[in-house]
Scaffold this active site. Structure first.
Site, PDB file in Angstrom:
ATOM      1  CG  HIS A  10      -0.170  -0.031   2.529  1.00  0.00           C
ATOM      2  ND1 HIS A  10       0.430   1.083   3.081  1.00  0.00           N
ATOM      3  CD2 HIS A  10       0.105  -1.049   3.379  1.00  0.00           C
ATOM      4  CE1 HIS A  10       1.023   0.757   4.205  1.00  0.00           C
ATOM      5  NE2 HIS A  10       0.854  -0.539   4.415  1.00  0.00           N
ATOM      6  CG  HIS A 152      -0.669  -4.946   5.053  1.00  0.00           C
ATOM      7  ND1 HIS A 152      -1.102  -3.704   5.444  1.00  0.00           N
ATOM      8  CD2 HIS A 152      -1.799  -5.687   4.826  1.00  0.00           C
ATOM      9  CE1 HIS A 152      -2.435  -3.683   5.476  1.00  0.00           C
ATOM     10  NE2 HIS A 152      -2.875  -4.877   5.103  1.00  0.00           N
TER      11      HIS A 152
END
Length: 227
Positions: A10, A152
């Site tokens: 992200h 992540h």
């Protein structure tokens, strides 16, 4: 059977900017993080994506939704793609964790598989659930598919360490910058890794602040290592 995975971290979040551990805290993207997501979208412009998957956290979902714009694809949310649960460390800075939970933190830095964060999740547990989700993704996509997986840093690191068979003590050797893209082709269950931590889509020039995490880890492990 071959599926190409675009593993995307992200974009920058408010906690990234403040140097805090996030884990399961649901933080938002900064304006820079939103820009990083649009640049990832631009980089993937010529890729015919079959599916786009995302962790349920706001920072990954927003990144994935930006990438999905104009593709006609709906983002598929997979709970198992969530970041490592950092337990008591979430919302704290590196130095704060080292001050408040020093023994747990130093042990985790050496071996996160056997020493989880205080009241958190081990890397082994993380890897197990993430590999299960990756297998689901592989099973529901056709041969030669291109798939975007927005997740992540910890998730991507766990997968790369496993695929490359890196010794657990060297897990910190791999870095994942904000908005980084990793390209892995899974062919007959074998991973061919063609790109790790690529950020050339974000900036054509090296920026010193991109690797600040190395300086933080180095400082903490050198000055405070348990003997």
């Amino acid at each position: 059977m071959s599926v190409k995975l675009f593993l995307i971290r992200h974009g920058q979040t408010t906690s990234n900017l403040e140097g805090k551990y996030q884990g399961w805290l649901d933080t938002d993207l900064t304006q820079r993080g939103i820009q990083q997501a649009y640049l990832a979208k631009k980089y993937l412009k010529k890729v015919n994506l079959s599916n786009i998957y995302s962790s349920p956290m706001k920072r990954t979902l927003k990144t994935a939704e930006i990438i999905a714009k104009g593709t006609g694809l709906k983002v598929k949310i997979l709970d198992g793609l969530k970041e490592l649960n950092f337990g008591k460390w979430e919302g704290l800075k590196f130095e704060e964790i080292n001050d408040q939970y020093r023994e747990d933190y130093q042990n985790w830095l050496k071996d996160p598989y056997n020493y989880p964060p205080t009241e958190g999740e081990s890397f082994g547990s993380l890897l197990k659930r993430v590999k299960n989700e990756i297998q689901k993704i592989l099973n529901e996509n056709n041969d030669k598919s291109n798939v975007a997986v927005v997740t992540h840093g910890g998730v991507i690191l766990a997968l790369l360490v496993d695929w490359l068979q890196i010794p657990p003590k060297c897990w910190r050797s791999l870095i994942q910058r904000q908005g980084a893209i990793n390209i892995v082709v899974i062919d007959k269950d074998f991973p061919y890794i063609s790109s790790i931590n690529y950020t050339g889509h974000i900036s054509p020039f090296y920026e010193e602040d991109e690797d600040m995490v190395i300086e933080k880890y180095s400082s903490i492990t050198k000055k405070n290592a348990i003997k």
